[in-house]
Write a protein that holds these residues in place. Structure first.
Motif, mmCIF file in Angstrom:
data_model
loop_
_atom_site.group_PDB
_atom_site.id
_atom_site.type_symbol
_atom_site.label_atom_id
_atom_site.label_comp_id
_atom_site.label_asym_id
_atom_site.label_seq_id
_atom_site.Cartn_x
_atom_site.Cartn_y
_atom_site.Cartn_z
ATOM 1 N N ARG A 104 3.632 70.855 34.339
ATOM 2 C CA ARG A 104 5.020 70.816 34.810
ATOM 3 C C ARG A 104 5.956 71.534 33.859
ATOM 4 O O ARG A 104 6.890 72.213 34.271
ATOM 5 N N SER A 105 5.715 71.363 32.538
ATOM 6 C CA SER A 105 6.599 72.008 31.549
ATOM 7 C C SER A 105 6.525 73.520 31.678
ATOM 8 O O SER A 105 7.561 74.202 31.657
ATOM 9 N N HIS A 111 9.237 78.292 33.044
ATOM 10 C CA HIS A 111 9.169 79.640 33.609
ATOM 11 C C HIS A 111 10.285 79.859 34.626
ATOM 12 O O HIS A 111 11.030 80.824 34.562
ATOM 13 N N TRP A 112 10.442 78.923 35.571
ATOM 14 C CA TRP A 112 11.381 79.169 36.677
ATOM 15 C C TRP A 112 12.833 78.997 36.268
ATOM 16 O O TRP A 112 13.696 79.751 36.726
ATOM 17 N N LEU A 113 13.132 78.037 35.370
ATOM 18 C CA LEU A 113 14.532 77.911 34.921
ATOM 19 C C LEU A 113 14.959 79.157 34.155
ATOM 20 O O LEU A 113 16.044 79.702 34.368
ATOM 21 N N VAL A 152 20.949 79.160 28.259
ATOM 22 C CA VAL A 152 19.626 79.739 28.535
ATOM 23 C C VAL A 152 18.889 79.998 27.216
ATOM 24 O O VAL A 152 17.678 79.776 27.121
ATOM 25 N N LEU A 153 19.615 80.416 26.170
ATOM 26 C CA LEU A 153 18.956 80.631 24.868
ATOM 27 C C LEU A 153 18.288 79.336 24.386
ATOM 28 O O LEU A 153 17.173 79.362 23.862
ATOM 29 N N LEU A 199 14.278 79.007 23.621
ATOM 30 C CA LEU A 199 13.683 78.589 22.341
ATOM 31 C C LEU A 199 12.605 77.531 22.584
ATOM 32 O O LEU A 199 11.518 77.591 22.000
ATOM 33 N N VAL A 200 12.896 76.572 23.486
ATOM 34 C CA VAL A 200 11.887 75.551 23.827
ATOM 35 C C VAL A 200 10.657 76.243 24.426
ATOM 36 O O VAL A 200 9.513 75.943 24.081
#
Ligand code: HEM
Ligand code: HEM
Length: 186
Positions: free
Chosen positions: A9-10, A15-17, A51-52, A56-57
């Motif tokens: 899920r992560s 990826h999509w966000l 978004v940055l 980073l995550v």
């Protein structure tokens, strides 16, 4: 954790966000700067900084977990090209917000996230529309990088999406379905 059959899920969420954020910010960035829509600047900057944070995550997640396992479809050179494009996309997701912050922050325009000030602005008292740079050369580098890396991003994302569609329609494998959350036969 990612498995060759299914992505976690992560991985999917990140990826999509990040994908929606990068595509949306590119479209808004190009429009606002060409159509001189000044009211969009603080919105673009606010979402860009958020978004940055996600990027980073995502980078830490990707480096710790490795890349998704390769699916069979495609030639060896296509796999190498796809891998290079993934690296370039990760680098561009970092370089775009950083160059934008160099341009706005060092240029004296300020950076705020929906009103929460991160870097103060410095405007000319006699011409409040114009800013006095804190560091003109950093600001100019930031501006040039933000524009040219933006064009490189558009090219790379186009290639990336074409690759995903080729997997889906020509090789008829599970690369795209796996990124849409489905379990596939690896
Ligand atoms: C509609 C747009 C998009 C589609 C259909 C799409 C599709 C895909 C697919 C199917 C994969 C899996 C590749 C594999 O299994 O080897 C993937 C991976 C990846 N995509 Fe996208 N993508 C899109 C937009 C983006 C954007 C805008 C970015 C970044 C700017 C991006 C960055 C990545 C990266 C870095 C990977 C490598 C795997 C990972 O880190 O999760 N994608 N994409
Ligand atoms: C996170 C991803 C981001 C993407 C994909 C992105 C994309 C873009 C693009 C494509 C442009 C048009 C550039 C041109 O042709 O001149 C633009 C303009 C701009 N961006 Fe971003 N941006 C992002 C983040 C940021 C951030 C974090 C800031 C500042 C805090 C920022 C500040 C600006 C400014 C001030 C402009 C207008 C430049 C001008 O008028 O010359 N951007 N952005």
């Amino acid at each position: 954790m990612d498995t060759p059959q299914q992505l976690s899920r992560s991985s999917l969420l990140l990826h999509w966000l990040v994908a929606i954020g990068m595509i949306g910010l590119t479209a808004v960035g190009l429009y606002m700067s060409r159509a001189e829509q000044w009211f969009l600047y603080p919105i673009h900057k606010s979402f860009g900084v958020l978004v940055l944070g996600l990027v980073l995550v995502r980078v830490v997640w990707r480096l710790r977990n490795g890349w998704p396992a390769q699916v069979a479809g495609g030639t060896a050179w296509e796999h190498r090209l796809a891998h290079a494009a993934h690296w370039l996309l990760i680098v561009l997701t970092l370089a775009m917000p950083i160059s934008g912050m160099m341009h706005s922050g060092a240029g004296g325009h300020g950076i705020a996230v929906f009103g929460l000030q991160l870097v103060p602005s410095q405007h000319k008292p006699e011409a409040p529309g114009e800013a006095i740079p804190f560091n003109a050369s950093v600001a100019e580098w930031g501006e040039a990088l933000h524009e040219w890396l933006g064009y490189l991003l558009i090219l790379t994302v186009t290639l990336h999406v074409a690759g995903a569609l080729k997997h889906h329609w020509v090789y008829k494998d599970g690369v795209l379905r796996r990124m849409l959350g489905q379990r596939i036969k690896a």
